[in-house]
Design a protein around this motif. Structure first.
Motif, PDB file in Angstrom:
ATOM      1  N   UNK A 204       0.832  -1.205   0.000  1.00  0.00           N
ATOM      2  CA  UNK A 204       0.000   0.000   0.000  1.00  0.00           C
ATOM      3  C   UNK A 204       0.870   1.260   0.000  1.00  0.00           C
ATOM      4  N   UNK A 205       1.972   1.207   0.728  1.00  0.00           N
ATOM      5  CA  UNK A 205       2.876   2.363   0.757  1.00  0.00           C
ATOM      6  C   UNK A 205       3.496   2.604  -0.615  1.00  0.00           C
ATOM      7  N   UNK A 206       3.890   1.529  -1.284  1.00  0.00           N
ATOM      8  CA  UNK A 206       4.537   1.665  -2.593  1.00  0.00           C
ATOM      9  C   UNK A 206       3.579   2.229  -3.627  1.00  0.00           C
ATOM     10  N   UNK A 207       2.390   1.627  -3.758  1.00  0.00           N
ATOM     11  CA  UNK A 207       1.460   2.071  -4.800  1.00  0.00           C
ATOM     12  C   UNK A 207       0.875   3.438  -4.475  1.00  0.00           C
ATOM     13  N   UNK A 208       0.745   3.764  -3.182  1.00  0.00           N
ATOM     14  CA  UNK A 208       0.299   5.110  -2.819  1.00  0.00           C
ATOM     15  C   UNK A 208       1.346   6.136  -3.207  1.00  0.00           C
ATOM     16  N   UNK A 209       2.634   5.782  -2.992  1.00  0.00           N
ATOM     17  CA  UNK A 209       3.708   6.690  -3.378  1.00  0.00           C
ATOM     18  C   UNK A 209       3.803   6.894  -4.869  1.00  0.00           C
ATOM     19  N   UNK A 210       3.302   5.934  -5.651  1.00  0.00           N
ATOM     20  CA  UNK A 210       3.283   6.078  -7.104  1.00  0.00           C
ATOM     21  C   UNK A 210       2.120   6.949  -7.575  1.00  0.00           C
ATOM     22  N   UNK A 211       1.262   7.361  -6.632  1.00  0.00           N
ATOM     23  CA  UNK A 211       0.126   8.206  -6.988  1.00  0.00           C
ATOM     24  C   UNK A 211      -1.068   7.431  -7.502  1.00  0.00           C
ATOM     25  N   UNK A 212      -1.150   6.141  -7.156  1.00  0.00           N
ATOM     26  CA  UNK A 212      -2.260   5.319  -7.634  1.00  0.00           C
ATOM     27  C   UNK A 212      -3.522   5.576  -6.814  1.00  0.00           C
ATOM     28  N   UNK A 213      -4.645   5.285  -7.420  1.00  0.00           N
ATOM     29  CA  UNK A 213      -5.910   5.184  -6.704  1.00  0.00           C
ATOM     30  C   UNK A 213      -5.932   3.795  -6.089  1.00  0.00           C
TER      31      UNK A 213
END
Length: 385
Positions: A204-213
């Motif tokens: 969750x931290x990685x994909x949130x940092x990528x700006x994903x929904x």
């Protein structure tokens, strides 16, 4: 060539004597009519037949009298491999609902589903050896899930949002960060996570940092985001990088009667991936994390046969080998061959393995083995356009 799947026959019970006499009556009546009156075209095909019928002419209908067949019996879960069990249950339901009085009345929606996914059906693989062998099946499976099929020069490690060279060894999942595999910086990015053990925090931290929904699914979650009901889905208009939580889990059974799902509300705490994506308005999931606690094999089968994997670009999933898994049965050799067939089905859907990480323990189907682990976390990328 022998495969690991069992194919079960079907047949009807013997006809009672009374039914046999009834079967002989329609042909006798039709033959008598042809001798006395002569052949006549069918009623529906005659032009202006209404006046003739009103004058007292008799019209015969062709009646098909067929004994009602017993539903296909697939045995108990401990007697058959999971691959054929799924298809058997679906076909048995079609037989029960699609026949009335021994005649085929309509084509069940579930049967239409099986016709549509027939070309994507998981193909049972042949035995690894000339005959069923636990050692041969296990060796083939472990070799397959520990040998990457695609090399990545740049990867995203758990909790990191900057790509780096792959480490020499890693006991965690990896996301392939090749430029052609990642969504553009200014393009929408969607990520799903299915986990009940809280081990998806780094994902969750990685994909949130990528700006994903980001959407996190957990049926035990007592605080779904945005005050939505536990079995509801929020609108897909969420802030980039924010995590929207849902009290929901994955279903692997195809609904017998698929009703139209309103966007934003599925009406059940357990839904297929296709229904979840449709309710959220997503055609693509760029990153998907799944730790399904031994339900992954049947869920994978659903994804393969429904075509859901066409919209998944990166998949990180843990496979559990301690026992056969939910609704999977058969001998140990059949279970291992079934697992291998599912993995080959993922590959046929376009997924290529880029990383494998072994978990704790050395138990496979309740056997303690030194050359295998109880679980593996596998990372795939979809290379199919």
């Amino acid at each position: 060539m022998r495969t690991c799947a069992r194919w079960w026959g079907r047949g009807g019970p013997p006809l009672p004597r009374g039914i046999s006499l009834l079967l002989l009556m329609p042909p006798f009546l039709v033959a008598l009519r042809l001798l006395v009156v002569g052949p006549r075209p069918p009623r529906a095909a005659r032009a202006g037949a209404g006046a003739e019928e009103r004058e007292g002419a008799v019209a015969f209908s062709v009646i098909s009298i067929e004994p009602e067949r017993s539903p296909r019996r697939w045995g108990s879960a401990s007697r058959r491999p999971g691959l054929e069990e799924a298809r058997g249950e679906e076909e048995a339901e079609v037989d029960d609902g699609g026949r009335g009085g021994g005649t085929r009345a309509y084509e069940d929606e579930n049967e239409i589903h099986w016709q549509q996914v027939g070309s994507r059906a998981v193909q049972p693989q042949p035995w690894a050896a000339d005959k069923p062998s636990f050692t041969a099946e296990l060796s083939r499976l472990i070799t397959y899930i520990t040998r990457p099929q695609l090399n990545c020069s740049r990867v995203l490690s758990p909790g990191q949002v900057r790509a780096s060279q792959p480490p020499a060894a890693s006991n965690h999942w990896m996301l392939c960060a090749e430029e052609w595999l990642l969504p553009g910086a200014h393009r929408p990015c969607v990520a799903y996570s299915f986990s009940m053990d809280g081990r998806d925090a780094d994902f969750l931290k990685t994909v949130s940092g990528l700006g994903c929904e980001v959407h996190s699914f957990d049926p035990s979650n007592s605080n779904p985001s945005d005050d939505h009901l536990g079995n509801s889905l929020a609108s897909n208009h969420v802030d980039r990088g924010a995590v929207s939580q849902h009290k929901m889990w994955l279903e692997w059974r195809t609904p017998r009667r698929r009703k139209h799902k309103k966007r934003g509300n599925l009406g059940s705490v357990s839904q297929t991936l296709a229904d979840i994506m449709a309710a959220l308005g997503h055609h693509t999931v760029h990153f998907l994390y799944a730790d399904l606690l031994s339900a992954e094999w049947r869920v994978f089968q659903n994804w393969i046969e429904s075509g859901s994997l066409q919209g998944v670009h990166h998949l990180v999933a843990t496979v559990h080998l301690q026992w056969a898994g939910f609704e999977v049965g058969g001998t140990d050799e059949e279970v291992l061959c079934y697992w291998f067939s599912i993995l080959r089905g993922l590959q046929a859907s376009g997924l290529k393995l880029v990383h494998s990480s072994a978990g704790h323990g050395h138990s496979v189907l309740k056997r303690t083995l030194g050359n295998a682990h109880s679980s593996y976390t596998l990372s795939w990328v979809n290379t199919r356009d």
